[in-house]
Write a protein that holds these residues in place. Sequence first.
Motif, PDB file in Angstrom:
ATOM      1  N   LYS A 316       0.815  -1.208   0.000  1.00 34.77           N
ATOM      2  CA  LYS A 316       0.000   0.000   0.000  1.00 34.77           C
ATOM      3  C   LYS A 316       0.851   1.260   0.000  1.00 34.77           C
ATOM      4  O   LYS A 316       0.399   2.327  -0.417  1.00 34.77           O
ATOM      5  N   SER A 317       2.112   1.142   0.451  1.00 43.40           N
ATOM      6  CA  SER A 317       2.999   2.302   0.440  1.00 43.40           C
ATOM      7  C   SER A 317       3.527   2.604  -0.961  1.00 43.40           C
ATOM      8  O   SER A 317       4.108   3.661  -1.197  1.00 43.40           O
ATOM      9  N   CYS A 318       3.351   1.660  -1.895  1.00 45.76           N
ATOM     10  CA  CYS A 318       3.800   1.857  -3.275  1.00 45.76           C
ATOM     11  C   CYS A 318       2.777   2.676  -4.053  1.00 45.76           C
ATOM     12  O   CYS A 318       1.588   2.697  -3.726  1.00 45.76           O
ATOM     13  N   THR A 319       3.244   3.343  -5.093  1.00 39.08           N
ATOM     14  CA  THR A 319       2.316   4.029  -5.989  1.00 39.08           C
ATOM     15  C   THR A 319       1.555   2.986  -6.802  1.00 39.08           C
ATOM     16  O   THR A 319       1.934   1.810  -6.860  1.00 39.08           O
ATOM     17  N   GLU A 320       0.483   3.403  -7.475  1.00 37.50           N
ATOM     18  CA  GLU A 320      -0.295   2.473  -8.286  1.00 37.50           C
ATOM     19  C   GLU A 320       0.552   1.890  -9.417  1.00 37.50           C
ATOM     20  O   GLU A 320       0.407   0.709  -9.776  1.00 37.50           O
ATOM     21  N   ALA A 321       1.430   2.705  -9.974  1.00 39.63           N
ATOM     22  CA  ALA A 321       2.297   2.204 -11.050  1.00 39.63           C
ATOM     23  C   ALA A 321       3.266   1.160 -10.511  1.00 39.63           C
ATOM     24  O   ALA A 321       3.544   0.151 -11.169  1.00 39.63           O
ATOM     25  N   GLU A 322       3.797   1.388  -9.316  1.00 41.14           N
ATOM     26  CA  GLU A 322       4.694   0.408  -8.697  1.00 41.14           C
ATOM     27  C   GLU A 322       3.957  -0.880  -8.376  1.00 41.14           C
ATOM     28  O   GLU A 322       4.492  -1.980  -8.560  1.00 41.14           O
ATOM     29  N   GLN A 323       2.723  -0.769  -7.900  1.00 39.81           N
ATOM     30  CA  GLN A 323       1.925  -1.952  -7.604  1.00 39.81           C
ATOM     31  C   GLN A 323       1.676  -2.773  -8.868  1.00 39.81           C
ATOM     32  O   GLN A 323       1.753  -4.012  -8.854  1.00 39.81           O
ATOM     33  N   TRP A 324       1.411  -2.079  -9.961  1.00 39.57           N
ATOM     34  CA  TRP A 324       1.177  -2.763 -11.234  1.00 39.57           C
ATOM     35  C   TRP A 324       2.420  -3.541 -11.665  1.00 39.57           C
ATOM     36  O   TRP A 324       2.343  -4.707 -12.045  1.00 39.57           O
ATOM     37  N   ARG A 325       3.579  -2.897 -11.590  1.00 39.84           N
ATOM     38  CA  ARG A 325       4.809  -3.579 -12.010  1.00 39.84           C
ATOM     39  C   ARG A 325       5.159  -4.719 -11.057  1.00 39.84           C
ATOM     40  O   ARG A 325       5.724  -5.739 -11.458  1.00 39.84           O
ATOM     41  N   LEU A 326       4.824  -4.550  -9.791  1.00 42.28           N
ATOM     42  CA  LEU A 326       5.030  -5.624  -8.820  1.00 42.28           C
ATOM     43  C   LEU A 326       4.204  -6.853  -9.214  1.00 42.28           C
ATOM     44  O   LEU A 326       4.685  -7.990  -9.167  1.00 42.28           O
ATOM     45  N   CYS A 327       2.973  -6.608  -9.639  1.00 47.20           N
ATOM     46  CA  CYS A 327       2.114  -7.718 -10.092  1.00 47.20           C
ATOM     47  C   CYS A 327       2.659  -8.360 -11.366  1.00 47.20           C
ATOM     48  O   CYS A 327       2.563  -9.581 -11.547  1.00 47.20           O
ATOM     49  N   LEU A 328       3.235  -7.542 -12.249  1.00 51.38           N
ATOM     50  CA  LEU A 328       3.817  -8.091 -13.474  1.00 51.38           C
ATOM     51  C   LEU A 328       4.893  -9.120 -13.149  1.00 51.38           C
ATOM     52  O   LEU A 328       4.968 -10.183 -13.774  1.00 51.38           O
ATOM     53  N   VAL A 329       5.735  -8.799 -12.165  1.00 54.93           N
ATOM     54  CA  VAL A 329       6.862  -9.671 -11.833  1.00 54.93           C
ATOM     55  C   VAL A 329       6.416 -10.907 -11.068  1.00 54.93           C
ATOM     56  O   VAL A 329       6.881 -12.019 -11.336  1.00 54.93           O
ATOM     57  N   TYR A 330       5.486 -10.743 -10.126  1.00 52.55           N
ATOM     58  CA  TYR A 330       5.162 -11.834  -9.202  1.00 52.55           C
ATOM     59  C   TYR A 330       3.916 -12.632  -9.585  1.00 52.55           C
ATOM     60  O   TYR A 330       3.741 -13.759  -9.116  1.00 52.55           O
TER      61      TYR A 330
END
Length: 364
Positions: A316-330
């Motif tokens: 939740k501390s990540c930006t929405e763009a960071e959350q999206w890229r996190l989902c891409l990787v994991y």
Amino acid sequence: MKKQEVKIVKAAVQRSAKLDQGMKVELGMTDAKEQKRQNKVFKLFAADPIVKEAVKGKTFAKWAGRIELLDGEQLSVLQIDRFGKRTVYLLPSDETGELTTLPESTFAPEQVKEWFYVANVCSADEQDKLLFKAETVAAPAENWEELLATCGEADRRFLDKVLDMLAKEIAHKLPKILRKSLDTAAVMMAAIDEQLHTMGGSTAPTTLYRFETQNEQTAAWLDQLVHKLTMRKDSLRWTQESETVFTLGPAEGAVDVITLPLNGEPVPLAVHELETVAQMVRICLTPQVRTQFFREVAEVLNAIKASDGEGERLVKSCTEAEQWRLCLVYMLPNDALGARQAKETIAWLNSLDGVFWKSTTAVE
């Protein structure tokens, strides 16, 4: 062709990356019984001097049938037995009368024309015999919706089997490639992200990826890789800012900018390795995979918003763009390859943490 040989050809077609130029499939040595049978069949046409000479030289050319792809393309199967070794060549059906070369071979045009002649004399009516229907894994991603809309339920089931075979092959090969070069992994994930937006319908915040290379050699390696991972002409917004700096993503409207310095010497990839990386991009863009991924991203992020665990607070501390890229990787590799098969790929993609999804500059 024997049933087992047809199965080998079918598996090769389903794994093929490109069929518009045809394909060569080696089937190994034939046994003495099969060689004797071929000799007997071709001797029936030995009144023709060209056929007689071919039999004398222990070379037999015949049409084995045709293959039908779901996109409507037809491939003629030319079977060549030379000195007991069997090879088949898959040829675009509408070009067999004009071809003077065979795929992945260096035979002289005169030799090729002679084989076509022998095949037409001895087995012309066999050319139209349907061996099997198949969908290649190389179908452009933007055409999959049309294929799915037009094919019957039986073909859909077959298409699912093809995708499953492709996923298993990628899951086996890709980790070995990522182990050799995390730069390749970063470029691959950036290309997937970009094309999920340009041709996959993603509404997630966009990222501009900025690649900094150290020399012309690395720049050439990067440019070659990106073009290999381009699924259609306009699907990657790829710009060269200088001799050594490139950007991937929208010129305007990006939420984040990620700088990916490519400091080491480029790790050259073999043709088959480049194809495996491209297949990973391709499978991530198929409607089945991206629809499942979009749904799961929404569900996971909504669940995280409602939770207050340590991991959830970090996300939740990540930006929405960071959350999206996190989902891409994991998450995306699970949807593309299957959870069990994707473990090793995700393990290597985890190494992108610091440079792929967290190290960002927000665009003002």
